[in-house]
Each structure stands twice: as structure tokens, then as C-alpha cells.
Design a protein around this motif. Structure first.
Motif, PDB file in Angstrom:
ATOM      1  N   ALA A  10       3.498  -8.686   4.188  1.00  0.00           N
ATOM      2  CA  ALA A  10       2.535  -9.309   3.524  1.00  0.00           C
ATOM      3  C   ALA A  10       2.587  -9.429   2.020  1.00  0.00           C
ATOM      4  O   ALA A  10       2.529 -10.564   1.258  1.00  0.00           O
ATOM      5  CB  ALA A  10       1.205  -8.746   4.007  1.00  0.00           C
ATOM      6  N   VAL A  11       2.572  -8.370   1.363  1.00  0.00           N
ATOM      7  CA  VAL A  11       2.525  -8.200  -0.080  1.00  0.00           C
ATOM      8  C   VAL A  11       3.765  -8.612  -0.855  1.00  0.00           C
ATOM      9  O   VAL A  11       3.537  -9.592  -2.057  1.00  0.00           O
ATOM     10  CB  VAL A  11       2.224  -6.697  -0.656  1.00  0.00           C
ATOM     11  N   ASP A  32      14.436  -6.518   3.455  1.00  0.00           N
ATOM     12  CA  ASP A  32      13.497  -5.879   4.552  1.00  0.00           C
ATOM     13  C   ASP A  32      14.809  -4.947   5.343  1.00  0.00           C
ATOM     14  O   ASP A  32      15.799  -5.398   5.560  1.00  0.00           O
ATOM     15  CB  ASP A  32      12.820  -6.727   5.285  1.00  0.00           C
ATOM     16  N   THR A  77       7.618  -2.836  -1.920  1.00  0.00           N
ATOM     17  CA  THR A  77       6.267  -3.208  -1.027  1.00  0.00           C
ATOM     18  C   THR A  77       6.657  -2.736   0.368  1.00  0.00           C
ATOM     19  O   THR A  77       5.969  -2.905   1.173  1.00  0.00           O
ATOM     20  CB  THR A  77       6.039  -4.462  -1.114  1.00  0.00           C
ATOM     21  N   ILE A  80       4.124   1.585   5.394  1.00  0.00           N
ATOM     22  CA  ILE A  80       3.137   0.907   6.340  1.00  0.00           C
ATOM     23  C   ILE A  80       1.839   0.789   5.373  1.00  0.00           C
ATOM     24  O   ILE A  80       1.578   1.549   4.577  1.00  0.00           O
ATOM     25  CB  ILE A  80       2.906   1.767   7.273  1.00  0.00           C
ATOM     26  N   VAL A 118       4.463  -0.621  -5.655  1.00  0.00           N
ATOM     27  CA  VAL A 118       3.185  -1.176  -4.880  1.00  0.00           C
ATOM     28  C   VAL A 118       2.775  -0.111  -3.578  1.00  0.00           C
ATOM     29  O   VAL A 118       1.484   0.065  -3.323  1.00  0.00           O
ATOM     30  CB  VAL A 118       3.380  -2.450  -4.343  1.00  0.00           C
ATOM     31  N   ASN A 120       1.610   2.446  -1.072  1.00  0.00           N
ATOM     32  CA  ASN A 120       0.557   3.610  -1.106  1.00  0.00           C
ATOM     33  C   ASN A 120       0.839   4.774  -0.654  1.00  0.00           C
ATOM     34  O   ASN A 120       1.788   4.897   0.429  1.00  0.00           O
ATOM     35  CB  ASN A 120      -0.804   3.034  -0.415  1.00  0.00           C
ATOM     36  N   LEU A 147      -4.359  -4.986 -10.133  1.00  0.00           N
ATOM     37  CA  LEU A 147      -5.413  -5.407  -9.057  1.00  0.00           C
ATOM     38  C   LEU A 147      -6.696  -4.819  -9.096  1.00  0.00           C
ATOM     39  O   LEU A 147      -7.676  -5.706  -9.077  1.00  0.00           O
ATOM     40  CB  LEU A 147      -4.705  -4.827  -7.819  1.00  0.00           C
ATOM     41  N   HIS A 175      -5.448   4.740  -7.993  1.00  0.00           N
ATOM     42  CA  HIS A 175      -5.768   3.728  -7.216  1.00  0.00           C
ATOM     43  C   HIS A 175      -6.234   4.128  -5.798  1.00  0.00           C
ATOM     44  O   HIS A 175      -5.507   3.970  -4.795  1.00  0.00           O
ATOM     45  CB  HIS A 175      -4.523   2.956  -7.354  1.00  0.00           C
TER      46      HIS A 175
END
Ligand SMILES: NC(=O)C1=CN([C@@H]2O[C@H](COP(=O)(O)OP(=O)(O)OC[C@H]3O[C@@H](n4cnc5c(N)ncnc54)[C@H](O)[C@@H]3O)[C@@H](O)[C@H]2O)C=CC1
Ligand SMILES: O=C([O-])CC(=O)C(=O)O
Length: 312
Positions: A10-11, A32, A77, A80, A118, A120, A147, A175
Motif C-alpha cells: 500500500a505505502v 517486492d 516500505t 508488515i 518507512v 515500522n 507524515l 513516530h
């Protein structure tokens, strides 16, 4: 100029879409691990060229790092996203290994690369990328503050019934749902302090809604957000590629600045062709200094987990 995006989810795909529409890079490589996934997303985006009128080329690949060779910038990015009720920190066990191996592969094929993180938990993933790559600190950037600052401006604009573009407001610190620090006392509406227009209760509500912005969207959507994350990431990449020298808050390596060291945390920085060029000092009052130190403590706890799980 070539930009690689690792993780065509998605991102990653939204970042690519934002970049391609503005012709930021001549070539975008979307990579990917899922067979055919990046190829499909890239082809779908490329088919918008006749409608949107851009010249950028986009290529999708399955785990083929040779195709990323000579990239100026890479965005990570991959990994999960959280589900409703989870924190970003809970993703560390899966995402640390993914980010580490992706960084290794990227650097092998593009030793001069600038990496925008990006995935996390973003501050800790940025720290991991820096420590495991051995790249100069200015070439590793965590984009979360960009963001969070956009979300802060959104919350202010809603309450003030103002244009988000007329607002000047930044979020520093980590963040995370409890670690970000929206600097409301420093925020202005075209140079007028926003605190002139807001009661202390309203200010508290805006700060809170900003801090839990990602969690709120995750509970509404069922997975985490991508439109604003993709736009924020693309803005950071554009400032690098076009050498714009824009001021964003980003997670960068601190060596004594803001009273912290050996940690990546969100502070105001100038972003240009060098990566993050320099930290912009800002005078914090005692209350915000304390919040910053607490934020650092929480991020450091997560950084220590990297050793426990043998990622560092
Ligand atoms: N820092 C920030 O402000 C934000 C961070 N995020 C984080 O970004 C990450 C991605 O989120 P989404 O795009 O929503 O997830 P997603 O699940 O849509 O996409 C992730 C993609 O990474 C790929 N992937 C997994 N391992 C890989 C590997 N080793 N190499 C290459 N690709 C790999 C997956 O196949 C998948 O397509 C998550 O960790 C999320 O928490 C999301 C939004 C904002
Ligand atoms: O909330 C999440 O997990 C994804 C993220 O970092 C954000 O949207 O701020």
C-alpha cells in the motif's frame, strides 16, 4: 536518476504513484518479494501515463536487486503493517530482519544510495539501517515526522476552519502513539500563533488526535494508512532528488543535538541532495524538553530489543 522502492504494498505503491505523476525520477524500480506483485503494480501505474501525461518510467521486479543498481534514493516500505489494537512497536520481530536484509542488498548494488525508511517501528528501523549499513548518517532518513506534521496541520485546519497550506506546524520525537510531540506552542496560522485562537482544551484535543492519527486510521481501515504516508514519503524523496532543501521533521542520528546521542529521533532537518543536510535548532521549553527525553527513552528501549533479537 533512479529511485528504488522496496515493498510494493500500500505505502510503496502510493509513494511510486505520487513520484511518477510529478516526474520526480526518470526511472522508478518497484521491488517486492511476492512473485509478480511489483510487476503488476508497476504495469498498472505505467498505464496511467497516457491519461496523466508523465514521462517517468516504472519497472516492477521480484527480489531482483541487480535492477536497482545505481539508484540515487531507495525507499524501504517492506514489512508488515499493524492491525487494529496493535502498536507499531509490536512489528519489530518481523520487520527488523526484513529491513536489515533489504538494506544489505540495496547497499551492495548502490553504494552511494540515500535510504528513506518507512517500515515500522520507524525510528528503530532507521537506527538499524544506519548501524547495519555503515553508511554515513546523512544518508539514512526516517520519514515519520513529515507524515505526523501533515496530520497535525490537518487537525489544526479542521479546528480552525483554515487551509492546511496556511499552517506551519511540526511534530518532533518518535513516530509512536505515545512518543510523538506536536509542537503546538510553536505552530502558526500564517505567522499568527494558533494558540491565540484555541482554548487549552482544544489544543489538547488537537495534540491527542495527531498522536493517535495512525492508530485511528488503522482501526477504521483494518490495516494502517497509505495515502498520507505515501505523499509524505514522496515529498521527502522529491526534496532529495530535486535538491530542494526543504525543512521537514525526520528521524535522524543525533550526536548530542537536543541533548540526545546514539539514537534516531524526529527533529527538524534540511533535506537536499546530500540526504539530511543539517539539523535546525529549535528552542524547547522545559515541558517539551522533558517530553523529548521521555520519547528518546522509549525509542532507546526499542533499539535495545534489536540486540535481544540479534538483529544488531
Ligand atoms: N513510518 C510511517 O509513517 C509509516 C509506516 N508504515 C509502515 O510501512 C510498512 C508497509 O506498510 P504497507 O505498505 O501498508 O504494508 P503492505 O503489507 O501493503 O506492503 C508491504 C509489502 O512488503 C513486501 N515485503 C515483505 N518482505 C519483503 C522483503 N523481504 N523484500 C521485499 N518486499 C517485502 C510484502 O510482500 C508487501 O507487498 C509497515 O511496516 C507499516 O507499519 C506505514 C505507514 C506509515
Ligand atoms: O499507524 C501505523 O501503524 C502506520 C503509520 O506509521 C502511520 O500511519 O503513521
Amino acid at each position: 536518476m533512479k529511485v528504488t522502492i522496496v515493498g510494493a504494498g500500500a505505502v510503496g505503491a502510493t509513494t511510486a504513484d505520487n513520484l511518477i505523476r510529478r516526474n520526480v525520477a526518470e526511472e522508478i524500480v518497484l521491488l517486492d518479494i511476492k512473485e509478480g506483485f511489483a510487476e503488476g503494480k508497476a504495469q498498472d501505474m505505467a498505464q496511467t501515463a497516457a491519461l496523466l501525461g508523465f514521462e517517468s518510467k516504472i519497472k516492477g521486479v521480484t527480489n531482483d536487486y541487480l535492477s536497482t543498481s545505481g539508484s540515487t534514493v531507495a525507499v524501504i516500505t517492506s514489512g508488515i503493517p499493524r492491525k487494529p489494537g496493535m502498536t507499531r512497536e509490536e512489528l519489530i520481530g518481523t520487520n527488523a530482519n526484513i529491513v536489515k536484509s533489504v538494506v544489505e542488498n540495496l547497499v551492495k548494488h548502490s553504494p552511494d544510495i540515500i535510504i528513506v525508511i518507512v517500515s515500522n517501528p520507524m525510528d528503530t528501523m532507521t537506527y538499524l539501517a544506519l548501524k547495519s549499513s555503515g553508511l554515513p548518517k546523512n544518508r539514512i532518513i526516517g520519514m515519520g515526522g513529515t507524515l505526523d506534521s501533515a496530520r497535525f496541520k490537518y487537525q489544526l485546519s479542521e479546528k480552525l476552519n483554515a487551509s492546511a497550506a496556511d499552517l506551519n506546524a511540526i511534530v518532533i520525537g518518535g513516530h509512536g502513539d505515545t512518543t510523538m510531540i506536536p509542537l503546538i506552542k510553536h505552530s502558526t496560522w500564517n505567522s499568527i500563533p494558533v494558540t491565540d485562537f484555541l482554548t487549552p482544551e482544544e489544543q489538547g484535543e488537537i495534540v491527542h488526535k495527531t498522536m493517535v492519527g495512525g492508530a485511528t486510521l488503522t482501526s477504521l481501515i483494518g490495516t494502517s494508512a497509505w495515502y498520507a504516508p505515501g505523499a509524505a514519503t514522496a515529498a521527502v524523496v522529491e526534496s532529495i532528488v530535486r535538491d530542494q532543501g526543504k525543512l521537514f521533521t525526520a528521524s535522524v542520528y543525533l550526536e548530542g543535538e537536543f541533548g540526545q546521542e546514539d539514537i534516531n529521533l524526529g527533529v527538524p532537518v534540511i533535506i537536499n541532495k546530500k540526504g539530511w543536510d543539517r539539523i535546525v535548532p529549535i528552542q524547547l521549553d522545559e515541558e517539551d524538553k522533558e517530553k523529548f527525553n521521555k520519547s528518546a527513552e522509549a525509542v532507546r528501549t526499542m533499539n535495545n530489543v534489536l540486540k535481544e533479537i540479534k538483529a544488531l
